[in-house]
Each structure stands twice: as structure tokens, then as C-alpha cells.
Design an enzyme around this catalytic site. Structure first.
Site, short mmCIF file in Angstrom:
data_model
loop_
_atom_site.label_atom_id
_atom_site.label_comp_id
_atom_site.label_asym_id
_atom_site.label_seq_id
_atom_site.Cartn_x
_atom_site.Cartn_y
_atom_site.Cartn_z
N ASP A 167 0.86 -1.17 0.00
CA ASP A 167 0.00 0.00 0.00
C ASP A 167 0.90 1.24 0.00
O ASP A 167 2.13 1.16 0.13
CB ASP A 167 -0.97 -0.01 1.19
CG ASP A 167 -2.22 0.83 0.92
OD1 ASP A 167 -2.18 1.68 0.00
OD2 ASP A 167 -3.23 0.66 1.62
C1 NOJ Z 1 -4.09 3.91 0.12
C2 NOJ Z 1 -5.26 3.01 0.29
O1 NOJ Z 1 -5.14 2.29 1.52
C3 NOJ Z 1 -5.43 2.01 -0.83
O2 NOJ Z 1 -6.64 1.33 -0.65
C4 NOJ Z 1 -5.37 2.70 -2.16
O3 NOJ Z 1 -5.55 1.77 -3.20
C5 NOJ Z 1 -4.05 3.42 -2.29
N1 NOJ Z 1 -3.93 4.41 -1.23
C6 NOJ Z 1 -3.86 4.11 -3.64
O4 NOJ Z 1 -4.68 5.21 -3.74
#
Ligand code: NOJ
Length: 765
Positions: free
Chosen positions: A291
Site C-alpha cells: 500500500d
Molecule cells: C491507500 C489506500 O489504503 C489504498 O486502498 C489505495 O488503493 C491506495 N492508497 C492508492 O490510492
């Protein structure tokens, strides 16, 4: 590696056999890609390998593409980028891809990714609302629609589905998943993967899915986003992991690891979970992405002292791609110099990334995604809007309807619509709007105005904002109510009260909404509460006594039309709660599939039992709950055999009849219970469901085909099927069981998959 990172690997690995997720990968060797990939690997410099692992942000969520400048293009030319996120647009991405495949040394195509969570341009209901449809088919069709819009815009990959089980509504990200139940969650996970990817990514406009956030992100302590999860091996395996397993089996091309830790081990560094369970046990061969900045955050977690150590930990855990952190590209070189045994891990990661590109056909035709002409015809097409409307209708849940206030009676000539959310286009788009635009939203107010029967007047008063303490609009709202025959009081949260990092300690109505509700109720007019929200709410002062409550979540661009369809009675509501609504914030978490205790909750407060003294037992509205404009009778339960051995099947049938006066949908639910086992088992667990449409008087025979493997429990030896009696319950919600029966599992045995992840075949005749 620091001490303490030798995780509880043995316990996690258990005895589960490696499973054939590999089968979901097309035979790359046969297509010649594998040889090409190996050739590329040989030709790549260390920097080029690190470049493949690098996924910088090409823009910001609100300003896609904004970071693609001359320096970014230069990095692409040097082979320093494997993928971009937060980018979009057929023409723009075609040019970016051209730079990669024409001007870089090895001409490796880029992967373009975005968060397409509940629609790209045609925004449909938020995922929690989609789960409320209890209809995997509409979920699959909406994901397909999103994939078409995404792919014609030049993107290859969405960061969805989010399959995190959420039992604590304080957690703001509950809006992004399928709620509290692992079986429903597994069905929704599979539907989305199949919708985004088509079979094996082979269909037209197929894009990569990313199942996230592996493995117990939804179990964050206190519902605080990013916080650690401290849970038993059993709960992890039986509740949190099943939807991930189901998505892996469905062929999800990529997985994303969670930000948080489990028992002190951040998942992004969790070798036992990612390399051990996901890859070795489940046989998962797809790409794993971190993430956002989560690799660098291993330092903040306190399991790495430096970014170099953080990079090494994530790579060893089998995290292939570094989202937005730039840690791999900046620090793996040093990590490898210090520890050359990391090199094979690097090569594995590169190969998995190249395979993802090959699976999409990008080595054959790097420009096959993105079509500026189709962008004009596909995005927000009439067909797509119609599908979004169908989904939105199906997602609405009628929580209460005392006195039959709904549908709106034809005798009501003036309808008051009160509440700022009624005309809040931004909120109706929900938490992830991708390229959705407010201008394209039909709000509830607009939907009602556009469809009111001749002679019916819609009077609107915003009342109060959910974001301020200003209650000065209440008197005007009261006047509007007084002049009406019926009030639709629109209450809830706005889009920004739920979602990432939007945890709340209080599940009550924000702003002066309680005062508004009380003032409107004091007029004595009949009031229907229309809720809009991204999480279960708990506001006893308003919800306990309201005669009629309609849950509408955030329904997307067609939400206003869909709500109007339901309110006027053109369509009967048939959605069901994918997560229960607690009676009070302090009752959280509460979920239907809890274990029994030695002292089960008792209404008699003189007895010492498992309950709160200041709240009634159980949720206000339980999992699976939802009413209809019709009524349904359940009869003739049949269990086709008295006993079944592991490997066998048992069929459970019931007849459902529409005893009402309108065509309506009923969600028939199958629950099971193992009343005596080696460990306490949940009082009820969903193991099957189907949504059927019935005309007045029409009856259907619904048959569920169940397997003993779906009753397996997790212990240190893996999935264990215990012999003994199983209770089955068929009903209209987790607390509205209409029929009961049972069978016996005749012999002990072993399961090979999380019990809740196994989907139940249902036939309707
Ligand atoms: C953080 C989030 O936790 C995740 O779900 C998301 O896909 C990413 N950012 C990218 O935006």
C-alpha cells in the site's frame, strides 16, 4: 533482520495443502512470453530491475497525471518505472506508454493503475451498498462496466476489490468493503474479480484486479484506521482471510498488503502471511503490491531501523512492487550489497511484474488499452447509467416501515424533503469517485422532482448542514414539514465522514441533525427517515422510535432516480444489511456470528449475563435484515439426507411464496450452526443466500447444496471437519429464522480451504 521477526510461521502455515491458484494463470510458456521474460531478466541491469518494482504516483487523487513532467519522462526512458498510479486518459497514457516502449532501452511497457472502486465515470453505489444487494450478479456486471470505462481510458489495473471484513463501524473504511460476514464477503470478492478481469483476463476490456488489503486490515483496534490487529489464529483464518482466499482462487491478478500489523508484525513485512500463507499455502503466483508508502512506514512501525532494512523486509515477505514510497528504487541496491541472498527475491519480484504485463497482452501490443473514440461513447453511456440505476435500486434497504408509510400513498399531495444531503451531489458519489462528476449526479431531490406524479408537489428545505453547528435552518424546515402531507427527512453522514482515515468514535448523526429530527417529529406529520451514510449509524434518540427508515447509503450517479423508484413504489426494496446497526456507539463491535458464552445474554437484568445493562441485547438492525413492500411465507424445509460424510453433499430446500400484493425480491438466507464441537462455534454463520424476484402469489423452491467442508473449523492442524450434528436455519435475516432442520456429519475429516470462502450452489425452481 532484527530479532523478533521470526514470526509465528508454523502456526499460520498449519496443514493446509497448497492450492491450485496457479491454474488461474494462463500458460505463459505456451505463448512464448516466459522465454521473453527470462530473456529480459538476463538483459536487465540492477537499476532496471529496481525500476520495475517502482510504482510512483503520476498525479494526485484529485489531479491525475499532474506529476508526469519532464523529469518523470526521463525516468521512464531510463527504465526507472514499472508502473504509475493516479493517472488516466487514453491519449495521455498512450503517449506515456510510447515513451516507455520506444525510448527506453528494453522497451518494457508500463502498467497504469487507479482506484476504480465503485465505478470510473459511471459511479455506482459504494461497495458496502453493493454488498447490500446480496446479488453477486449485479456486482459482477457493475465491475465489468467499470473495467470497460477504465480500460478505454488507458488504464490496466484497479485497486479493487477491497475485501476486508469489517465488524467495527467506527472504522471509516467499512464503506469500501462488503461488511461483517466472510461468506458474503467471499461472494462479493469473487463477483468483483470476475467482473474486472473476465475469465483469466482473456475477455475484451479486462483489467487487473487488486485484492486488498491482505490480511486483517479490517480488524484495526478500536476501528482506528491503520491501527494494529490483535486477533486469534482462528479468527484470522475463519473470518478475515476467507474473502482473500476466494479472490485468489478466482484468479485475482494482484494483491495489496495492508498498512497495519497483526500482533506486532506489519503485513508488509509479514513473511509468514504473505510468502507463507498467500504464496506457499495458497499457491498464489500473482503480483503483490504494497500500500501507499507502506514499505517506508515499516520504520515507523518500529520493525526496521532504516529504509534499507525496511526494503529488505518487504522484499523477503514477497512484496513485489513499492507503491509511491520509492524505497525499493532508492535502497534495495544497498540492501542487496549488504545481503546478496536478496537477489533471487528481487528476480522473483521482477518476473511477477513482467508476467502481469504479459497476461494483459502488453508485450504483444502495448497500446491495446486506451481508445479515445470509445472514451466518448462508453463513459457514462445510457446503458451504463441504466445499470447503475438497477444496482442502486437493489442496494436500498427498508429498515422499518411501521404503518406502511412507504411507498408514498397517492393521497399525499405535498411531500416535504428535508435535509441537506437530499441535494448533495458530492456525497452521493461516495468515498471513491475516480472520474465521477457532481454534474452527472441525479440527487434524491432531483430524482423526486423529475418523477413526481401529476399534481404532487415536492417542497424542499435543507434544514441543517451535517458539517456545522448552525441550527438556524430548523424553523424553516419545520414550516416546510407543517405544510406537507408526508415528510422525507434525509439524515446521515456526508461522503467524507467515512473512507480512508475517517474513523469516528461516535456513530451518531453529525451536526445538529438530532435537533432537526426532533423538531420535525414534533410537527406530528408522518415522517420517513431516509438515511445516507457509509457506515452503520447509532442514534437511539432518532432511530429507536422512527416509524419508517430507508437506508440508501451513497448510491452514485443514478441514486436519486433509484430512490425515487422505491419511494413512489415503482420498485419494492429488497436490499439487506451486510453489517448490523448497533443500538449505541458503545455496543460496537457487535456482530451476529458471535460465539456463545457460558452466560448467554438474557433480558432479565437480575441475571449476570453477557450484555450491557444500558442497551438492549443485540443490534438494532441485524445482519441480513431488510423489509419489502410485499411479505413472504417460508415452508416445507427438506434436508435430503440425514447424514453426510466429508466429500459428500447435502441439499437443503424450502419453498418461498410472495404473500404480498406487489412484485418483490426476497433474499433467502441459509445459516448453519455446529452446536457441540471441540471449540465454541458461532451461534449462526451464513453459508448460502439467493435473491429471488416473485410475483404476488408466486412460489419458488430454493435449494442450497452444502458440503461438510463448509463447516470446517480452524485449528493448529488446519481445517478440521468434526463429526456430529449440524443445525440448519433458513430465513429472511440473521434474526428472522423461519425454518429449522439439521443433519449429521458422519465422520471426521480435513478441509483444504477456509470454510466461509466456499460458495454454495443455489438453484431456484
Ligand atoms: C491507500 C489506500 O489504503 C489504498 O486502498 C489505495 O488503493 C491506495 N492508497 C492508492 O490510492
Amino acid at each position: 533482520m532484527r530479532p523478533g521477526l521470526q514470526l509465528h510461521r508454523r502456526a499460520l502455515l498449519g496443514g493446509t495443502a497448497a492450492l491450485a491458484v496457479a491454474a488461474a494463470l494462463p500458460a505463459l510458456a505456451a505463448t512464448g512470453h516466459e522465454a521473453r521474460i527470462q530473456g529480459l531478466l538476463k538483459a536487465m541491469t540492477l537499476d532496471e530491475k529496481l525500476g520495475q518494482l517502482n510504482q510512483p504516483a503520476g498525479g494526485r487523487q484529485k489531479a491525475l497525471n499532474s506529476r508526469i513532467d519532464a523529469a518523470a519522462l526521463d525516468l521512464v526512458r531510463k527504465g526507472g518505472v514499472g508502473s504509475y498510479l493516479h493517472v488516466a486518459g487514453a491519449d495521455f497514457l498512450r503517449e506515456l506508454q510510447r515513451v516507455a516502449v520506444q525510448e527506453s532501452r528494453l522497451k518494457i511497457p508500463l502498467l497504469f493503475a487507479a482506484d476504480v472502486i465503485h465505478g470510473f465515470k459511471t459511479i455506482y453505489p459504494v461497495p458496502l451498498a453493493m454488498a447490500a444487494t446480496f446479488d453477486p450478479d449485479i456486482v459482477q456486471r457493475c465491475s465489468r462496466m467499470a473495467a470497460i470505462e477504465t480500460s478505454v481510458s488507458g488504464l490496466h489495473w484497479t485497486f479493487a476489490p477491497m475485501v476486508d471484513i469489517a465488524r467495527d463501524p467506527r472504522w471509516g473504511r467499512i464503506v469500501e468493503g462488503a461488511g461483517e460476514d466472510p461468506h458474503l464477503g467471499s461472494a462479493m470478492a469473487v463477483a468483483q474479480v470476475e467482473g474486472f478481469q473476465t475469465k483469466n483476463l482473456s475477455g475484451k476490456d479486462a483489467i487487473l484486479a487488486s485484492t486488498k488489503h491482505f490480511g486483517a486490515y479490517g480488524a484495526a483496534s478500536g476501528g482506528r484506521d491503520y491501527d494494529g490487529a490483535d486477533l486469534s489464529e482462528r479468527t484470522l483464518n475463519e473470518v478475515y482471510l476467507p474473502p482473500f482466499y476466494a479472490a485468489a482462487q478466482a484468479g485475482s491478478g494482484t494483491f495489496m498488503t495492508a498498512f497495519n500489523d497483526i500482533g506486532g508484525v506489519p503485513t508488509t513485512a509479514n513473511q509468514a502471511l504473505v510468502r507463507g500463507v498467500l504464496r506457499e499455502q495458497w499457491g498464489y503466483q500473482g503480483l503483490v503490491v504494497s500500500d501507499w508508502n507502506a514499505i517506508l512506514e515499516l520504520v515507523a512501525h518500529g520493525v526496521a531501523e532504516t529504509p534499507v532494512q525496511a526494503a529488505a523486509l518487504a522484499l523477503k515477505a514477497s512484496v513485489d512492487m513499492d507503491m509511491a514510497g520509492g524505497v525499493y528504487v532508492a535502497h534495495l541496491r544497498q540492501a542487496i550489497a549488504e545481503d546478496p541472498t536478496l537477489l533471487p527475491y528481487l528476480d522473483q519480484a521482477v518476473v511477477r511484474i513482467l508476467r502481469a504485463k504479459a497476461r494483459l497482452g502488453l508485450f504483444d501490443d502495448p497500446m491495446r488499452f486506451g481508445d479515445a473514440a470509445r472514451e466518448k461513447t462508453e463513459l457514462l453511456s445510457a446503458d451504463h447509467r441504466a445499470l447503475a440505476r438497477e444496482a442502486a435500486r437493489k442496494a436500498v434497504v427498508l429498515l422499518r416501515n411501521d404503518g406502511g408509510l412507504l411507498p408514498i400513498a397517492s393521497s399525499h399531495k405535498t411531500i416535504a424533503v428535508i435535509g441537506a444531503l437530499a441535494d448533495d451531489a458530492r456525497s452521493q458519489l461516495g468515498s471513491w469517485k475516480a472520474r465521477g462528476e457532481e454534474a452527472d449526479v441525479v440527487t434524491l431531490l432531483k430524482g423526486l422532482q423529475g418523477s413526481a406524479p401529476a399534481g404532487v408537489k415536492i417542497a424542499y428545505s435543507p434544514g441543517v448542514s451535517v458539517r456545522s453547528d448552525d441550527a438556524s435552518g430548523i424553523p424553516a424546515a419545520v414550516e416546510t414539514a407543517k405544510a406537507a402531507d408526508l415528510v422525507l427527512l434525509v439524515l446521515g453522514e456526508d461522503f467524507d465522514h467515512s473512507g480512508e482515515s475517517r474513523s469516528r468514535s461516535d456513530l451518531g448523526l453529525p451536526g445538529p441533525q438530532v435537533a432537526l429530527a426532533q423538531a420535525v417529529a414534533a410537527t406530528g406529520k408522518p415522517v420517513v427517515i431516509v438515511l445516507m451514510n457509509g457506515r452503520p449509524l447509532a442514534e437511539p434518540a432518532v432511530l429507536d422510535k422512527a416509524p419508517a427508515i430507508l437506508e440508501t447509503w451513497f448510491l452514485g450517479v443514478e441514486g436519486g432516480n433509484a430512490m425515487a423508484d422505491i419511494l413512489w413504489g415503482k420498485v419494492s426494496p429488497g436490499g439487506r444489511l451486510p453489517v448490523g446497526f448497533p443500538r449505541a456507539s458503545g455496543q460496537t463491535p457487535t456482530f451476529y456470528a458471535h460465539n456463545p458464552t457460558g452466560r448467554p445474554a438474557d433480558p432479565d437484568l437480575l441475571k449476570d449475563t453477557a450484555r450491557y445493562h444500558d442497551a438492549d441485547i443485540g443490534p438494532l438492525f441485524p445482519f441480513g435484515h431488510g423489509l419489502s413492500y410485499a411479505s413472504f411465507a417460508y415452508a416445507d424445509l427438506a434436508v435430503d439426507r440425514a447424514s453426510v460424510a466429508p466429500g459428500g453433499i447435502v441439499k437443503i430446500s424450502a419453498t418461498i411464496t410472495n404473500t404480498g400484493k406487489v412484485v418483490a425480491d426476497e433474499v433467502v438466507q441459509l445459516y448453519v450452526r455446529d452446536p457441540v464441537a471441540s471449540v465454541a462455534r458461532p451461534v449462526k454463520e451464513l453459508r448460502g443466500f439467493t435473491r429471488v424476484t416473485l410475483k404476488p402469489g408466486e412460489a419458488r423452491r430454493v435449494t442450497f447444496t452444502l458440503r461438510p467442508e463448509q463447516l470446517a473449523l480452524w485449528d493448529a492442524s488446519g481445517w478440521k471437519i468434526e463429526a456430529g450434528r449440524i443445525e440448519v436455519m433458513v430465513g429472511a435475516s440473521s434474526d428472522d429464522i423461519r425454518l429449522r432442520g439439521g443433519f449429521v456429519i458422519s465422520a471426521a475429516g480435513k478441509g483444504s480451504a477456509p470454510a466461509a470462502s466456499l460458495l454454495t450452489a443455489v438453484s431456484v425452481s
